[in-house]
Design an enzyme around this catalytic site. Structure first.
Site, PDB file in Angstrom:
ATOM      1  N   ARG A   1     -19.286  27.981  13.743  1.00 20.56           N
ATOM      2  CA  ARG A   1     -19.558  29.324  14.223  1.00 20.56           C
ATOM      3  C   ARG A   1     -20.083  29.334  15.660  1.00 20.56           C
ATOM      4  NH1 ARG A   1     -23.584  34.024  12.066  1.00 20.56           N
ATOM      5  NH2 ARG A   1     -24.657  33.684  13.980  1.00 20.56           N
TER       6      ARG A   1
ATOM      7  N   CYS B   1     -51.032  37.234  34.901  1.00 20.81           N
ATOM      8  CA  CYS B   1     -51.341  36.418  33.723  1.00 20.81           C
ATOM      9  C   CYS B   1     -50.352  35.253  33.663  1.00 20.81           C
ATOM     10  CB  CYS B   1     -51.241  37.247  32.450  1.00 20.81           C
ATOM     11  SG  CYS B   1     -51.478  36.257  30.960  1.00 20.81           S
TER      12      CYS B   1
ATOM     13  N   GLU C   1     -20.947  38.343  -4.644  1.00 21.62           N
ATOM     14  CA  GLU C   1     -20.703  36.899  -4.767  1.00 21.62           C
ATOM     15  C   GLU C   1     -21.901  36.138  -4.230  1.00 21.62           C
ATOM     16  OE1 GLU C   1     -17.738  37.875  -1.870  1.00 21.62           O
ATOM     17  OE2 GLU C   1     -18.032  35.944  -0.877  1.00 21.62           O
TER      18      GLU C   1
ATOM     19  N   LYS D   1     -24.339  33.870  -2.027  1.00 20.59           N
ATOM     20  CA  LYS D   1     -24.416  33.529  -0.605  1.00 20.59           C
ATOM     21  C   LYS D   1     -24.693  32.032  -0.540  1.00 20.59           C
ATOM     22  CE  LYS D   1     -26.552  34.963   3.729  1.00 20.59           C
ATOM     23  NZ  LYS D   1     -26.828  33.634   4.252  1.00 20.59           N
TER      24      LYS D   1
ATOM     25  N   LYS E   1     -31.037  38.822  -0.177  1.00 20.57           N
ATOM     26  CA  LYS E   1     -31.646  37.497  -0.204  1.00 20.57           C
ATOM     27  C   LYS E   1     -32.560  37.330  -1.409  1.00 20.57           C
ATOM     28  CE  LYS E   1     -31.189  35.045   3.011  1.00 20.57           C
ATOM     29  NZ  LYS E   1     -31.505  34.982   4.435  1.00 20.57           N
TER      30      LYS E   1
ATOM     31  N   CYS F   1     -52.309  42.018  26.765  1.00 21.04           N
ATOM     32  CA  CYS F   1     -52.996  41.627  27.991  1.00 21.04           C
ATOM     33  C   CYS F   1     -52.537  42.575  29.094  1.00 21.04           C
ATOM     34  CB  CYS F   1     -52.618  40.192  28.317  1.00 21.04           C
ATOM     35  SG  CYS F   1     -52.903  39.747  30.027  1.00 21.04           S
TER      36      CYS F   1
ATOM     37  N   ASP G   1     -25.601  28.461   0.788  1.00 27.80           N
ATOM     38  CA  ASP G   1     -26.500  28.011   1.854  1.00 27.80           C
ATOM     39  C   ASP G   1     -25.922  26.760   2.510  1.00 27.80           C
ATOM     40  OD1 ASP G   1     -28.619  27.957   3.507  1.00 27.80           O
ATOM     41  OD2 ASP G   1     -30.107  27.394   2.005  1.00 27.80           O
TER      42      ASP G   1
ATOM     43  N   TYR H   1     -14.404  32.506   1.720  1.00 24.16           N
ATOM     44  CA  TYR H   1     -14.843  33.848   1.332  1.00 24.16           C
ATOM     45  C   TYR H   1     -14.437  34.927   2.333  1.00 24.16           C
ATOM     46  CZ  TYR H   1     -18.707  32.304   4.317  1.00 24.16           C
ATOM     47  OH  TYR H   1     -19.440  31.796   5.346  1.00 24.16           O
TER      48      TYR H   1
ATOM     49  N   CYS I   1     -57.741  38.662  27.384  1.00 23.96           N
ATOM     50  CA  CYS I   1     -56.637  37.715  27.270  1.00 23.96           C
ATOM     51  C   CYS I   1     -57.177  36.290  27.358  1.00 23.96           C
ATOM     52  CB  CYS I   1     -55.637  37.981  28.386  1.00 23.96           C
ATOM     53  SG  CYS I   1     -54.363  36.719  28.489  1.00 23.96           S
TER      54      CYS I   1
ATOM     55  N   CYS J   1     -55.772  34.676  30.833  1.00 20.46           N
ATOM     56  CA  CYS J   1     -56.103  35.080  32.208  1.00 20.46           C
ATOM     57  C   CYS J   1     -57.386  35.878  32.283  1.00 20.46           C
ATOM     58  CB  CYS J   1     -54.954  35.884  32.828  1.00 20.46           C
ATOM     59  SG  CYS J   1     -54.775  37.540  32.153  1.00 20.46           S
TER      60      CYS J   1
HETATM   61  S1  IVH Z   1     -19.283  36.925   4.603  1.00 20.43           S
HETATM   62  C1  IVH Z   1     -18.780  39.096   8.864  1.00 20.43           C
HETATM   63  N1  IVH Z   1     -19.808  35.713   2.369  1.00 20.43           N
HETATM   64  O1  IVH Z   1     -23.970  33.727   5.531  1.00 20.43           O
HETATM   65  C2  IVH Z   1     -19.589  38.159   8.058  1.00 20.43           C
HETATM   66  N2  IVH Z   1     -20.926  34.949   4.310  1.00 20.43           N
HETATM   67  O2  IVH Z   1     -25.991  35.262   6.959  1.00 20.43           O
HETATM   68  C3  IVH Z   1     -18.772  37.404   7.072  1.00 20.43           C
HETATM   69  N3  IVH Z   1     -22.390  33.029   3.934  1.00 20.43           N
HETATM   70  O3  IVH Z   1     -22.502  33.450   8.688  1.00 20.43           O
HETATM   71  C4  IVH Z   1     -19.608  36.545   6.240  1.00 20.43           C
HETATM   72  N4  IVH Z   1     -21.990  32.813   1.781  1.00 20.43           N
HETATM   73  O4  IVH Z   1     -22.172  31.514   7.024  1.00 20.43           O
HETATM   74  C5  IVH Z   1     -20.079  35.770   3.671  1.00 20.43           C
HETATM   75  N5  IVH Z   1     -20.134  34.688   0.319  1.00 20.43           N
HETATM   76  C6  IVH Z   1     -20.380  34.761   1.611  1.00 20.43           C
HETATM   77  C7  IVH Z   1     -21.279  33.871   2.231  1.00 20.43           C
HETATM   78  C8  IVH Z   1     -21.531  34.001   3.594  1.00 20.43           C
HETATM   79  C9  IVH Z   1     -22.657  32.325   2.817  1.00 20.43           C
HETATM   80  C10 IVH Z   1     -23.005  32.765   5.245  1.00 20.43           C
HETATM   81  C11 IVH Z   1     -22.062  32.777   6.418  1.00 20.43           C
HETATM   82  C12 IVH Z   1     -22.613  33.821   7.352  1.00 20.43           C
HETATM   83  C13 IVH Z   1     -24.031  33.891   6.915  1.00 20.43           C
HETATM   84  C14 IVH Z   1     -24.647  35.230   7.275  1.00 20.43           C
END
Ligand code: IVH
Length: 754
Positions: free
Chosen positions: A153, A457, A130, A132, A328, A451, A134, A240, A433, A436
């Site tokens: 969080r 230092c 799925e 990710k 990523k 160093c 942002d 999610y 360095c 120092c």
């Molecule tokens: S699962 C145990 N699913 O990415 C971790 N996270 O880099 C459960 N995020 O802190 C997270 N889309 O804020 C999950 N489809 C997705 C996500 C997602 C964005 C974020 C989330 C997490 C961060 C980690």
């Protein structure tokens, strides 16, 4: 708007008390002005007045940095400051995800999941895939179908209570029908591109400033102290994941997401079930192709093991789940001029080259500094001597390519030789360095030049102190990096080493009087600081270990050591006892290196082992030292490199004296152990040997640790239980000789009630 919010005096004439009062009143007035503008759509003051108030606020903060409020108007774009948010402890920790950047990382991820679970390469194993999102993560707690709490969080253990704000978001249901009695839904708050553009147009008019990107806008909007401002911001939410549950949502990740959708949450329509790495990569490509037209920012794809039973078995590392990974998207890039290369000296003496750049925007953020890693990197080589950038070196004056990957520090990736100025000179990395003047040396096999000045230092000392007071360490309120720099350079109120922090107040009987006359300090901030220092005399063992800033000893390792030894005395006793073994290991490393350089290839392996053994035997290491070495390196997560570094630090007379001076001021508390009430193995030391059939070694270890046991790699008198599977050899024998409890796998599972 009532009385004038500011004092008639010039900022330079204000006393600390007056300044504090005025900052409070400015924050209040600016909050009201914001609310009037944003929420009531009826500005209470002119833009010019508003700007003048903000300027006055900023001037006072510059003169009295210690008084800057948590809800400071300077930190907010159109924000309404008020009291801070209350804190919420997450009943299930909110963790992050480990990252993958290459396609091959996904096959590795699948392989590591299979290895952990003991699944064959061809056994079926499916994953969800799925986008990710942002944005920023949010935990929503429902009790008997009613939304009772929303929390950010934070640091994963504790977040901010943003319940009132979350209630204003349309995508977040206030009530649920047919949900488990306790249901904590987790997901991402974000802002769409269209809403972001529109908001920024309003921001330009209103405050002359814009949000850098939709994520900042979403975060800034959710973290408004006035929920009415949040309501005016178009936030959205995708669910999610989940935290505490009184009843499982489903048997699979995919089923749980469908269930959340059924309860009324928005779930991402691009969530897809995949039957292995090839399928996952194909879905990644599909999502990436749609990235530009989705209408909201995503920065990668998240894969999760679909079977929730398997997720449960896989569990977590210290901060990330083993059952998920974020793939990523490639980093964003930009070209700019390299104006200078500066060398920064870190707390372990590492000389790090930093690129000073003509500012350039990379993915919505202005970048003017970037890391150049180390001297080989500048020369166009990696640590093995292989060419990178086809061997092109980097010179001051060059046109360089900069990139950002995730939240990490920007990096310099490439150089355009066609634009190199004719007079550009190869960069000469310093061998002394810059701070120092001590010699800076590179040990064999180390990419970093360091160093050798140690505590003399000033840069190392200051960086060590900054680390000491940082968040995962002593975390002393009012004593951050800026204040450390001030105190370090101070003649009378000097802080040169951690122990000095705890003697500051009583230093010369006049500390308070002296400090409150310093720029930016007053009676209140000084007494607050002393109080904060007092409370930190009681410190958790893991924080203490981490705070020392010893190379290779990060937060996770500090925790592992703390859990294993339970007290500072037990840890130092083991490290001190192991010292002769440490020296022998180092001699063996040196002998091994020499052997590698000379031996013929095929004869190598056996000869290297012989050489190592001989080097250790030559030193005639006491048995107790070998036992302590084995105990230390036997701790899961603690390797020999870390033990060498820890031992060197504690064996260094100067450094040890400095640590001892610190310890004298402290009351070091044993670590909090995971709740192991009723666990038959809590506090017991367990060794697994031979092969296990119903779970892998890694799983057995993680399970035992979650029940409060210590898992070690070697058998000694201190071992309580040895779990011996088929093929167990000398360890089982030793356990029997010592008369220890020896169990087979079934016996162990029965003991822990599995
Ligand atoms: S699962 C145990 N699913 O990415 C971790 N996270 O880099 C459960 N995020 O802190 C997270 N889309 O804020 C999950 N489809 C997705 C996500 C997602 C964005 C974020 C989330 C997490 C961060 C980690």
């Amino acid at each position: 708007m009532g009385e004038t919010p500011f004092n008639e005096k010039a900022v330079t004439d204000l006393t600390e008390d007056e300044a504090q009062e005025e900052l409070a009143s400015l924050s209040h007035v600016l909050a009201e002005a914001n609310q009037a503008y944003h929420v009531k759509d009826a500005p209470a003051i002119s833009d010019a007045e508003y700007d003048a108030l903000k300027r006055r606020n900023a001037e006072i903060e510059t003169r009295f940095p210690a008084l800057k409020r948590e809800d400071s108007p300077t930190e907010q774009v159109g924000a309404a400051p008020a009291e801070g948010f209350s804190k919420v402890r997450h009943s299930v920790r909110m963790l992050s995800l480990s990252n993958a950047f290459e396609d091959s990382d996904i096959a590795d991820f699948d392989a590591s999941v299979r290895r952990y679970l003991g699944l064959a390469g061809d056994a079926p194993l499916s994953y969800t895939s799925e986008p990710k999102i942002d944005g920023l993560s949010l935990a929503l707690r429902y009790e008997n179908g009613a939304l009772v709490q929303a929390a950010t969080r934070g640091d994963g253990a504790e977040g901010e209570n943003v319940t009132a704000n979350a209630r204003t978001i349309d995508d977040i249901p206030q009530t649920l029908t047919g949900a488990p009695d306790i249901l904590e839904v987790r997901g991402e708050v974000y802002m769409s591109h269209a809403d972001f553009e529109a908001l920024n147009l309003r921001q330009v008019d209103r405050v002359g400033k814009v949000f850098a990107n939709p994520r900042n806008a979403a975060a800034g909007s959710l973290r408004q102290l006035d929920a009415e401002i949040t309501r005016s911001r178009p936030l959205r939410f995708f669910a999610y994941s989940w935290g505490e549950l009184s009843y499982p949502l489903a048997e699979t990740q995919f089923g749980a997401i469908e269930r959340l959708a059924g309860l009324g949450f928005q779930t991402n329509p691009l969530t897809h079930l995949c039957d292995g790495p090839d399928d996952m990569l194909a879905h990644y490509a599909r999502i990436e192709a749609q990235r530009a037209t989705l209408g909201y920012d995503i920065d990668g794809v998240v894969y999760k093991v679909n079977d929730l039973g398997l997720q449960g078995r896989l569990g977590f590392r210290s901060t990330t789940p083993r059952w998920a990974i974020a793939h990523k998207f490639p980093a964003e890039l930009a070209w700019t001029r390299l104006e200078a290369i500066d060398i920064q000296v870190g707390r372990t003496g590492a000389l790090s080259p930093v690129a000073r750049l003509t500012p350039v925007t990379v993915g919505g953020v202005v970048v003017s500094n970037a890391t150049l890693h180390n001297e080989d990197y500048i020369l166009g080589r990696d640590s093995q001597g292989n060419l990178i950038r086809e061997g092109k070196d980097i010179r001051v004056g060059d046109w360089v390519q900069v990139y950002r990957a995730g939240d990490v520090i920007p990096k310099v990736a490439d150089v355009d030789l066609s634009k190199r100025p004719e007079d550009a000179q190869p960069y000469v990395f310093p061998t002394v360095c810059p701070e120092c003047g001590s010699e800076a040396i590179r040990e064999e096999g180390d990419a970093i030049r360091r160093c050798t000045g140690g505590l003399i230092c000033p840069a190392q000392a200051v960086e060590k102190l900054k680390h000491f007071v940082s968040r995962g360490a002593f975390d002393i309120e009012g004593l951050g990096a800026k204040q450390i720099e001030m105190f370090h350079g101070d003649e009378v109120l000097s802080i040169r080493e951690p122990a000095d922090i705890f003697t500051l107040e009583a230093r010369d009987g006049e500390t308070l009087a002296r400090l409150k006359n310093r720029d930016g300090w007053g009676e209140k901030s000084a007494t607050n600081l002393f109080a904060a220092i007092q409370t930190r005399r009681h410190i958790a063992l893991e924080r203490m270990i981490f705070a020392l800033g010893i190379r290779h000893v990060g937060e996770a390792a500090a925790r592992d050591l703390a859990l294993h030894f339970g007290s500072w005395e037990a840890l130092t006793r083991a490290v001190d006892t192991a010292r002769p073994a440490v020296l022998a290991q180092r001699a063996a490393d040196d002998a091994e290196r020499a052997e590698r350089a000379s031996a013929a290839k095929d004869a190598r392996r056996a000869r290297i082992k012989e050489t190592r053994d001989a080097a250790i035997a030559d030193r005639d290491v006491p048995e107790a030292a070998m036992d302590s070495w084995a105990e230390l390196t036997g701790i899961d997560g603690i390797g020999s490199v870390l033990v060498l570094s820890l031992s060197d630090a504690l064996a260094n007379a100067q450094e040890r004296a400095s640590i001892d001076r610190l310890v004298a001021h402290l009351d070091i508390q044993p670590p909090e152990r995971p709740a192991t009430e009723g666990s038959p193995v809590a506090g017991k030391t367990v060794v697994f040997t031979g092969s296990l059939e119903r779970m892998t070694r890694a799983e057995a270890k993680a399970r035992a640790e979650s029940l409060g046991a210590k898992v070690s790699g070697s058998v000694s008198k201190k071992t309580d239980i040895v779990v011996a599977g088929p093929g167990a050899g000398s360890k089982e024998q030793k356990a029997r000789d010592l008369g220890l409890t020896v169990l087979d796998e079934d016996g162990w599972l029965e003991l822990i009630g599995a």
